[in-house]
Design a protein around this motif. Structure first.
Motif, short mmCIF file in Angstrom:
data_model
loop_
_atom_site.label_atom_id
_atom_site.label_comp_id
_atom_site.label_asym_id
_atom_site.label_seq_id
_atom_site.Cartn_x
_atom_site.Cartn_y
_atom_site.Cartn_z
N ASN A 184 5.10 10.74 -2.98
CA ASN A 184 6.11 11.04 -1.97
C ASN A 184 6.46 9.84 -1.11
O ASN A 184 7.63 9.55 -0.88
N VAL A 185 5.44 9.15 -0.63
CA VAL A 185 5.70 8.03 0.27
C VAL A 185 6.41 6.91 -0.48
O VAL A 185 7.32 6.26 0.04
N THR A 186 6.04 6.71 -1.74
CA THR A 186 6.60 5.58 -2.50
C THR A 186 7.94 5.91 -3.14
O THR A 186 8.59 5.02 -3.68
N ALA A 187 8.32 7.20 -3.07
CA ALA A 187 9.49 7.63 -3.86
C ALA A 187 10.73 6.78 -3.57
O ALA A 187 11.46 6.40 -4.49
N LYS A 188 10.97 6.46 -2.31
CA LYS A 188 12.21 5.76 -1.99
C LYS A 188 12.00 4.26 -1.79
O LYS A 188 12.89 3.55 -1.34
N LYS A 219 4.50 -1.27 -2.25
CA LYS A 219 4.53 -0.02 -3.00
C LYS A 219 3.28 0.14 -3.87
O LYS A 219 2.63 1.18 -3.88
N GLU A 220 2.94 -0.93 -4.57
CA GLU A 220 1.79 -0.86 -5.49
C GLU A 220 0.49 -0.65 -4.72
O GLU A 220 -0.43 0.01 -5.20
N THR A 221 0.44 -1.24 -3.53
CA THR A 221 -0.75 -1.04 -2.70
C THR A 221 -1.03 0.44 -2.51
O THR A 221 -2.16 0.90 -2.62
N LEU A 222 0.06 1.18 -2.26
CA LEU A 222 -0.12 2.61 -2.03
C LEU A 222 -0.69 3.31 -3.26
O LEU A 222 -1.49 4.23 -3.15
N TYR A 223 -0.25 2.85 -4.45
CA TYR A 223 -0.83 3.46 -5.66
C TYR A 223 -2.34 3.27 -5.69
O TYR A 223 -3.11 4.18 -5.99
N TYR A 224 -2.75 2.06 -5.37
CA TYR A 224 -4.19 1.77 -5.46
C TYR A 224 -4.97 2.46 -4.33
O TYR A 224 -6.10 2.88 -4.54
N VAL A 225 -4.33 2.57 -3.16
CA VAL A 225 -4.99 3.31 -2.08
C VAL A 225 -5.19 4.75 -2.51
O VAL A 225 -6.26 5.35 -2.32
N ALA A 226 -4.16 5.31 -3.13
CA ALA A 226 -4.26 6.69 -3.62
C ALA A 226 -5.37 6.80 -4.65
O ALA A 226 -6.18 7.74 -4.62
N ALA A 227 -5.43 5.81 -5.55
CA ALA A 227 -6.47 5.84 -6.58
C ALA A 227 -7.85 5.76 -5.94
O ALA A 227 -8.77 6.50 -6.33
N ASP A 228 -8.00 4.90 -4.93
CA ASP A 228 -9.30 4.81 -4.26
C ASP A 228 -9.68 6.11 -3.57
O ASP A 228 -10.84 6.51 -3.56
#
Lengths: 314, 490, 279
Positions: free
Chosen positions: B225-229, B251-260
């Motif tokens: 959701n956060v990265t969508a736009k 944006k990619e940071t958020l993916y990895y934060v989510a993964a962590d």
């Protein structure tokens, strides 16, 4: 006649916790209740009546002495308790129940059930005259009705012995009369009753024997006729001076009370009527009336208790 | 009772208290063992999955787990593996192939202990047995002294460290607080206050480490959701991140934060398949297109009790990772295991199997064709060309059998275009692909077709469009970014 | 004790204790409040914004219901347990009903047994009502029968059984219900803190000083004798576990025996205190 309740050397001492004075609630009581009689157990408030009854029922435990009920040394055994009906003083009953439900509850505690129980309930409700209120909740009962339902629960197992603690206290005269009648009926049925009371007039009317208790000590015990002084003379005279009264008293005529211009004298039991008259004549007092009379229980009570009180003071 | 009631009652009381104390001690032992057992599950899962990636730290978990493993390896030598129940299942031992348990090395057997739920009973026996008494004691000491990271998520162990804290434990207020806090997170999300959400979500799971939905929803918010736009970070802005071993922008940071976040969830709830699934499919497959990792976590998910759709996504990931044989094997097994899943058995599975087979033949054809190109002697070239044509024909046949399946149609168009290109008709091939990539819109095919178009344009000496030049640059730039260490070999 | 009557007497008393207890206004108040909270927990989820309600959002809702209901049942359940256990006997001594009952062929042991069983009836009925509503709430929320909930409620009851027995023991020595009520809360509190005695034991052993050693040993003895109510925290965890979890399965039966054992010792203390009590 057999002895139904027998207490020997019964004492109860409440030890004070903090090294204060021990309370001697009952001292060396010897008591016998014969089968089929009504024993009145008298004494002022706090004299140890309820203590004695609680010990008989095993609610509290004697410091010393022994209790024997129906020949058994173990008054708390179920077989014995089955034969005792108890009306506690000022008792409260679970008031969410109806009159007959209470009786059912207590009946079940006696091991009654089914048809037997139903019959017993009908019987005792009839005995105490509560048919009209049997299906009403207890919280709607008057004091007299409560007392009657209390009596009914004491009777539910058809016990041989009934112990009633202050059965008429706090009731109005009509209710008292009713309770009294019920008690007399029970004696007719052959029950043994032990009634504690400080309502002397009630007791005098119904009891066979009395025991008077004061400050934990039994002061006297016997049948009414044994205990009450028969030969008593009451002389009413016109008022006289204190000197004269003093002289009269020395000769055996004690002034009892004074109402206006009249004084009541009581003759010493050893004096005959003639002697008394002679003394009055010698002292030159005006006699208004002379009446022989039997001592009342109240007077006995005052005499006994007053004596004990005086003995204690001196 | 009649004679000496006080003594009788006293003896009875002593007996019941002694019995109560006996059961109480036993219960305490069980609860300590349970905490140890749950910690083992977490530590084992961490060692198996994350140890290489987690920034190693001041905690003692890894050492204690090693100590456990050393003892357990000996203990496992006495286990009669045939008697361990419920060990069947095609996906059960994917990590070690199809080797029977008894033939695995002791280290592998220890790894499997915390991997599959069928081993729960065995792990529990070991965890509470006398053999591990010493490790259990060090575990409790470690928990008491807060030296164990994964003990913090275990209520009993955490309480050991906490001292007296009545409301932490009373009536489960902690859990209620966590859930109520989550409502706040939800509100913040709807207000668009993304940055305030993150710390609150962390608080939620500190309060209740078993709050699985918080991990799932939190990661979903962050990665989706956060990265969508947000636009993808341009290549020059990417920065190397040592912890994640990847080049990341905002944006990619958020993916990895989510993964962590999901990995934290897995450590605290190692047996919940949803966490593995979201990590593997949601993040690694959908967001990072990192199929090897996606497969790794999806394989974990299917080893736990799971829903039917979990293995389906695993097989799709095999396909995306060009691992067609495994995908086909998986789908066939799926049909046998879930005959009641009509939609899948009648339609999805057979279609997927065909697709995988066609792709497999295509791959073989491409390999043979490339070999033919590289061949120096004509005989080999001839043989390889024929081999390539045979495979291509088989693939074409399968795609044709699939009728109006858009993937099949797109692939057939691609084959046609490739044929044209081989004959030198680059213009025709490019036109064909250009039409096809808009007719059968699927991300994978669009990229595949576009890359081919660029290749053909270069071969034909045609000018590239701006976006094509960018794509070419991106492809040429590869994985590089600022701060990334040079490979050792270079 | 005469054979036939040995259990009928207690049974009769239990039934009437139960009937009376259900009429108590405090208990009914607690029960209604707890039912309201449990019922209301279903709507707590509506604070979650509706636009994201998907399958996962509903799970948060489910968790909310579970957590709130377990806490509610614990709080109100223990209130009801303590109030009823503390009041049953002192109320009857206070209003003298006990005289008319103990003068019947009922021994004190039978009387206590009856009262205690009656209290348990009330606790069970209250738990059952709260549990039923909780059960339905979960059923509607998650669509499947929440079987683990039944185990959870059973564990909750056995925890209350211990609290009830010891509160009852205090009440048998008390003349009014105030002291045993406070005592009941104290028991619940200490019971939940027993575990920290272990902590005391370990930490006090760290220095060799005489006083520390004494404290450590006292803590050690107390922690092994006193019931540890935290053992029952499984009642909450069990709701989030899978069906076949070896550690919790193994603890379950032990916990039931544990509850009964301590309840029996509490009852023995009650009998001991009440046996020679002067009424």
């Amino acid at each position: 006649m057999s002895v139904v309740i027998k207490a020997e050397g019964l004492s109860k001492i409440y030890e004070s916790a903090m090294g204060g004075q021990d309370v001697h609630a009952l001292t060396d009581l010897n008591l016998e209740v014969q089968s089929g009689e009504i024993l009145a157990y008298l004494g002022p408030n706090g004299s140890g009546k309820t203590t004695t009854i609680k010990m008989l029922l095993g609610l509290i435990f004697p410091t010393s002495g022994s209790i024997e009920i129906l020949g058994s040394k173990n008054p708390t055994s179920p077989a014995i308790k089955k034969e005792i009906g108890y009306l506690p003083e000022g008792a409260y009953y679970p008031d969410f129940l109806k009159g007959e439900e209470i009786l059912k509850y207590y009946g079940q505690l006696y091991g009654l059930s089914g048809k037997d129980l139903k019959m017993r309930i009908d019987k005792v409700i009839d005995q105490v005259g509560m048919q009209h209120a049997r299906k009403r909740l207890l919280r709607g009962y008057s004091k007299g009705m409560r007392q009657r339902i209390g009596l009914a629960q004491a009777l539910i197992s058809d016990p041989k012995i009934l112990i009633l603690d202050e059965p008429t206290t706090g009731l109005d005269p009509i209710a008292r009369k009713e309770i009294r009648d019920i008690i007399l009926n029970l004696r007719e049925e052959g029950k043994t009753l032990m009634i504690s009371s400080h309502e002397l007039l009630e007791v005098e009317l119904i009891s066979d024997r009395i025991s008077i208790l004061f400050e934990g000590v039994q002061q006297t015990m016997g049948t009414i006729t044994e205990l009450l002084n028969e030969r008593e003379l009451s002389i009413e005279i016109k008022a006289v001076s204190d000197d004269v009264l003093k002289a009269l008293a020395e000769k055996g005529l004690k002034a009892e009370d004074q109402v206006g211009e009249r004084i009541n004298l009581r003759a010493n039991p050893s004096l005959t009527t003639y002697d008394a008259m002679e003394i009055c004549k010698a002292s030159n007092v005006t006699i208004i009336g002379v009446a022989p009379r039997r001592e009342t229980l109240e007077e006995l009570f005052v005499r006994v208790v007053g004596g004990a009180l005086e003995a204690k003071r001196s | 009772m009649k004679k000496m009631p006080n003594i009788t009652l006293g003896i009875l009381l002593v007996i019941t208290l002694a019995l109560g104390s006996f059961i109480g001690n036993n219960l305490q032992h069980l609860r300590e063992s349970e905490a140890f057992y749950r910690w083992l599950y977490s530590a084992g899962t961490n060692a198996r999955l994350f140890e290489s990636t987690s920034a190693s730290n001041q905690y003692d978990d890894a050492n204690l787990y090693k100590a456990f493993g050393a003892v357990a390896a000996d203990q496992l030598q006495n286990v009669d593996w045939d008697k361990v129940e419920g060990l069947a299942g095609p996906d059960a031992f994917a990590s070690f192939g199809t080797t029977p348990l008894a033939e695995l090395t002791p280290e592998q057997q220890v790894t499997i202990l915390t991997d599959i739920p069928e081993m729960d009973a065995l792990l529990w026996d070991i965890a509470r047995g006398p053999g591990q008494a010493e490790n259990r004691t060090s575990f409790l000491d470690g928990a008491r002294e807060s030296r164990l990271e994964f003990a913090k998520g275990i209520k009993y162990a955490d309480a050991q460290a906490g001292g007296v804290n009545v409301f932490n434990l009373f009536f489960g207020f902690r859990q209620v607080a966590a859930t109520l806090l989550w409502i706040k997170v939800d509100t913040l999300w709807h207000q668009g206050n993304d940055h305030a959400m993150n710390p609150l979500m962390k608080t939620c799971v500190v309060l209740d480490p078993q709050f699985v939905d918080a991990y799932l929803l939190g990661a979903w918010h962050l990665a989706f959701n956060v990265t969508a736009k947000m636009p993808a970070t341009p290549q020059p802005s990417l920065v190397w991140n040592e912890d994640w071993q990847a080049c990341v922008g905002e944006k990619e940071t958020l993916y990895y934060v989510a993964a962590d976040f999901l990995k934290d969830g897995i450590r605290n709830n190692p047996r919940n398949y949803k966490l593995y699934f979201d990590l593997g499919y949601g993040i690694y497959s959908l967001k990072l297109s990192d199929y090897p990792n996606a497969i790794r976590y999806l394989e974990e998910a299917v080893r736990k009790p799971h829903e039917r759709w979990v293995p389906r996504m695993l097989y799709n990931s095999y396909e995306a990772n060009d691992d067609y044989a495994k995908a086909i094997q998986g789908w066939e097994g799926y049909m046998a295991r879930f005959p009641e899943d009509a939609q899948s058995v009648i339609d999805t599975a057979p279609r997927s199997i065909k697709r995988n087979r066609a792709r497999h033949y295509t791959q073989l054809a491409d390999d043979a064709y490339n070999a033919a190109q590289a061949a120096t002697d004509p005989a080999t070239e001839q043989a390889k060309s024929e081999e390539a044509n045979t495979y291509l024909a088989q693939a074409t046949q399968i795609w044709e059998e699939m009728g109006d399946d858009p993937v099949a149609l797109a692939q057939l168009k691609k084959f046609e275009a490739q044929g044209m290109a081989r004959n030198g008709d680059y213009m025709l091939a490019i036109t064909k692909l250009d039409l096809a990539r808009w007719d059968y819109p699927a991300d994978a095919f669009f990229i595949e077709a576009s890359d081919l178009i660029i290749d053909y344009k270069i071969l034909a000496g045609m000018p590239l469009s701006i976006s094509e030049k960018k794509a070419q640059l991106r492809n040429a730039g590869g994985e590089g970014c600022r701060g990334k260490p040079e490979p050792e070999s270079a | 004790m005469s054979g036939v009557n040995a259990f009928r007497g207690p049974w009769t008393i239990a039934v009437y204790t139960w009937r009376e207890g259900l009429r108590k206004k405090t208990l009914i108040g607690f029960l209604i409040l707890s039912l309201l909270v449990i019922f209301g927990s279903n709507f707590m989820g509506s604070f979650l914004n509706q636009s994201t309600v998907g399958s996962e959002e509903l799970d948060v809702n489910l968790k909310l219901v579970k957590d709130i209901c377990v806490s509610t049942i614990s709080i109100f359940g223990v209130l009801i347990t303590i109030f009823i256990s503390a009041a049953a006997v002192p109320n009857e001594t206070e209003n003298k009903v006990i005289y008319s009952i103990l003068s019947k062929p009922i021994s004190r042991l039978q009387y206590l047994l009856g009262k205690f069983i009656g209290i348990q009836f009330i606790v069970i009925i209250n738990l059952a009502l709260m549990g039923l509503l909780f059960f339905m709430a979960l059923w509607f929320q998650q669509g499947t029968l929440p079987t683990l909930l039944l185990w959870s409620i059973l564990l909750t009851y056995f925890e209350f059984l211990i609290v009830s027995a010891f509160t009852f023991a205090i009440s048998c020595a008390a003349t009014s219900s105030v002291l045993p009520t406070i005592g009941g809360f104290f028991i619940y509190l200490t019971g939940n803190l027993t575990e920290y005695l272990n902590d005391v034991k370990i930490r006090s052993g760290e220095s060799e000083e005489f006083l520390d050693v004494i404290i450590g040993q006292t803590a050690s003895v107390l922690s092994s004798i006193l019931p540890n109510l935290q053992n029952f925290s499984l009642k909450q965890d069990i709701l989030n576990l899978q069906l076949n979890d070896p550690p919790s399965d193994m603890q379950f039966t032990r916990l039931l025996i544990y509850g009964v054992t301590y309840a029996v010792s509490g009852f023995i203390i009650a009998v001991w205190v009440f046996r020679r009590r002067e009424l």
